[in-house]
Scaffold this motif. Sequence first.
Motif, PDB file in Angstrom:
ATOM      1  N   SER A  35       0.830  -1.207   0.000  1.00  0.00           N
ATOM      2  CA  SER A  35       0.000   0.000   0.000  1.00  0.00           C
ATOM      3  C   SER A  35       0.865   1.258   0.000  1.00  0.00           C
ATOM      4  CB  SER A  35      -0.949   0.013   1.194  1.00  0.00           C
ATOM      5  OG  SER A  35      -0.234   0.046   2.424  1.00  0.00           O
ATOM      6  N   GLY A  36       2.013   1.190   0.693  1.00  0.00           N
ATOM      7  CA  GLY A  36       2.933   2.328   0.695  1.00  0.00           C
ATOM      8  C   GLY A  36       3.484   2.599  -0.690  1.00  0.00           C
ATOM      9  N   ALA A  37       3.907   1.518  -1.365  1.00  0.00           N
ATOM     10  CA  ALA A  37       4.400   1.668  -2.741  1.00  0.00           C
ATOM     11  C   ALA A  37       3.294   2.168  -3.655  1.00  0.00           C
ATOM     12  CB  ALA A  37       4.942   0.331  -3.234  1.00  0.00           C
ATOM     13  N   SER A  38       2.085   1.636  -3.479  1.00  0.00           N
ATOM     14  CA  SER A  38       0.948   2.061  -4.303  1.00  0.00           C
ATOM     15  C   SER A  38       0.658   3.542  -4.109  1.00  0.00           C
ATOM     16  CB  SER A  38      -0.303   1.245  -3.936  1.00  0.00           C
ATOM     17  OG  SER A  38      -0.088  -0.122  -4.136  1.00  0.00           O
ATOM     18  N   PHE A  39       0.716   4.010  -2.863  1.00  0.00           N
ATOM     19  CA  PHE A  39       0.430   5.414  -2.584  1.00  0.00           C
ATOM     20  C   PHE A  39       1.490   6.315  -3.229  1.00  0.00           C
ATOM     21  CE2 PHE A  39       0.642   9.279   0.001  1.00  0.00           C
ATOM     22  CZ  PHE A  39      -0.691   9.669  -0.037  1.00  0.00           C
ATOM     23  N   ILE A  40       2.743   5.896  -3.181  1.00  0.00           N
ATOM     24  CA  ILE A  40       3.810   6.688  -3.812  1.00  0.00           C
ATOM     25  C   ILE A  40       3.584   6.775  -5.319  1.00  0.00           C
ATOM     26  CG2 ILE A  40       6.273   6.715  -4.357  1.00  0.00           C
ATOM     27  CD1 ILE A  40       6.732   5.458  -1.571  1.00  0.00           C
ATOM     28  N   PHE A  41       3.285   5.624  -5.940  1.00  0.00           N
ATOM     29  CA  PHE A  41       3.041   5.630  -7.388  1.00  0.00           C
ATOM     30  C   PHE A  41       1.776   6.411  -7.724  1.00  0.00           C
ATOM     31  CE2 PHE A  41       5.743   1.697  -7.461  1.00  0.00           C
ATOM     32  CZ  PHE A  41       6.709   2.194  -8.317  1.00  0.00           C
ATOM     33  N   VAL A  43       0.737   9.158  -6.194  1.00  0.00           N
ATOM     34  CA  VAL A  43       1.126  10.572  -6.203  1.00  0.00           C
ATOM     35  C   VAL A  43       1.886  10.906  -7.481  1.00  0.00           C
ATOM     36  CG1 VAL A  43       2.519  12.316  -5.043  1.00  0.00           C
ATOM     37  CG2 VAL A  43       1.157  10.709  -3.680  1.00  0.00           C
ATOM     38  N   VAL A  44       2.810  10.021  -7.872  1.00  0.00           N
ATOM     39  CA  VAL A  44       3.572  10.236  -9.109  1.00  0.00           C
ATOM     40  C   VAL A  44       2.623  10.256 -10.315  1.00  0.00           C
ATOM     41  CG1 VAL A  44       5.352   9.308 -10.621  1.00  0.00           C
ATOM     42  CG2 VAL A  44       5.655   9.217  -8.141  1.00  0.00           C
ATOM     43  N   HIS A  45       1.668   9.345 -10.304  1.00  0.00           N
ATOM     44  CA  HIS A  45       0.674   9.285 -11.385  1.00  0.00           C
ATOM     45  C   HIS A  45      -0.101  10.594 -11.486  1.00  0.00           C
ATOM     46  CE1 HIS A  45      -3.024   8.174 -13.487  1.00  0.00           C
ATOM     47  NE2 HIS A  45      -3.716   8.420 -12.386  1.00  0.00           N
ATOM     48  N   TYR A  59      -8.299   4.882  -6.796  1.00  0.00           N
ATOM     49  CA  TYR A  59      -7.630   5.877  -5.948  1.00  0.00           C
ATOM     50  C   TYR A  59      -8.076   5.717  -4.498  1.00  0.00           C
ATOM     51  CZ  TYR A  59      -6.662   8.347 -10.372  1.00  0.00           C
ATOM     52  OH  TYR A  59      -6.248   8.692 -11.625  1.00  0.00           O
ATOM     53  N   PHE A  66      -3.688   2.250   2.445  1.00  0.00           N
ATOM     54  CA  PHE A  66      -2.471   2.844   3.004  1.00  0.00           C
ATOM     55  C   PHE A  66      -2.748   3.372   4.411  1.00  0.00           C
ATOM     56  CE2 PHE A  66       0.485   6.608   3.251  1.00  0.00           C
ATOM     57  CZ  PHE A  66       1.632   5.851   3.494  1.00  0.00           C
TER      58      PHE A  66
END
Length: 502
Positions: A35-41, A43-45, A59, A66
């Motif tokens: 979930s942490g990696a997903s949240f970072i991606f 934001v980048v998205h 989203y 997360f």
Amino acid sequence: MRLLEMLLFFLSVCLLVLLFVNNPRIRKSSLLVTSGASFIFLVVHWLVEGYRIQLLFLYGFIILMFITSLIGIFIKPKVVRNVSRMRRVLGRLFIGIGLMATGCLLYVFPVFNLPMPTGELKVGTQAFHFIDSSREETFGKTTKGKRELMVQVWYPAQAGTGHYASFIPDTEILRYMAGNYGLPGFTFQHLQYVSNHANLEAKVSSKQKAYPLIIASPGFGSSRFLHTTQAEHLASHGYIVAVIDHTYNTFATEFPDGRITTDTTNDLFSPDQDYRESRRIRDKLGEVLTKDVIFTLDQFELIQSGQIPSNLKGRLDLGHIGVFGHSIGGATAYDASYDPRIAVGIDLDGGLYRLSDREGLQKPFLFINSESYFEKLKMVMENRVYTDEELKRMGSTREWEDQVTEDKKLELDRMRLAADEGGQILYIENTEHLNFTDVQFISPIFNLLGITGKIAPQRANFAINAYMLDFFDLYLKHQNGTLMKGPNSSFPEVNFVKIGEL
């Protein structure tokens, strides 16, 4: 689907799978990392690709997971176990259904790539705002009460910055486009992320001193932007292409001051009208559209001389001018071709108007029809009539169709004459009316619904562009013309209609 969108969707599926892991310790740590990696991606998205309304569930799921994972670090496991089994099952089922629905939305409304132009030249684009002070606007209100047009130009350009313009840069009109198809206003907002292959206001290519001019006319309720691939293709092969937004005949047009006009010409027609009245109104509308083309041509003469400032000054070959159009815009291209400045034209699946106003056009003209429209013409050629059941299914009457037939006979006479003058009459198998616009790229669901034909959009676009280019090359550049000679094995879906068949 864009790269980060695919990654986010994959990670969301992984999060759902992890919810089924029985070991609480493994599940908790795995969910936190994923979930942490997903949240970072995520934001980048948002920062790089931009958000999409179709991904709202995804989203929300990522953010919720997360936050839940972070909170779970500080909550004892026994609290989690208090959640009933039924609620956990229903929650996971809801998430699964939500992700499947998101996947469907991504399929139905993709951020797609337009076909790359095949010519060796780079492409530039520029918009012009023209006001015809000699004509009153009769379809709606304007600032000065005069006919105003937006015209998008694609042209051969010097190497650009690599940052392409948006497919539909006037994003405010996207909600009107959705409304035109009976969809919610937000449906097509993702089209703002689709780019074309043209650099905004780039310098004109120096490879040639001047380039032939082609003016294009979109169909009823369409837009200049929906002929982007055709314009880019021609521009990459050495043409300057100007596509007109016929104000109040487009689904929406945005002017430089922010005003937006929408389609009002639809209100001219009514189910209560008989055929003659409907034809009279269409002829009257067509006359306005034809005058738009002639006026636009006048403006490009002023651009050529420098009276209208533009980087196109002196770069237009006004001795070689062509036109093309789709649907009623194809009829407009034909009607405008009576102007002696226009050498040749192309009608893309459009029935002609003002047929009784003057004699047939004595110039080379190319007709490219969809298979469905050709079948209607073929009925007239073979003197076939609709059965009562067919008329009932069509919601038409025999009187109406008899009058349509009489007009189509006259239209076929016009097509014969154009073919005698060096033109051609073609139809493309498995195509429908909207295969002649960039609408065919917007959603694969259009193909399933029959809005576009069974043919792949890329293939339809490739064939149409190839024959348009070959025809214009033959008559405006006096080169090529291979495809105009007859059936070609490289394009088995393209059929030539012989003069004798008409």
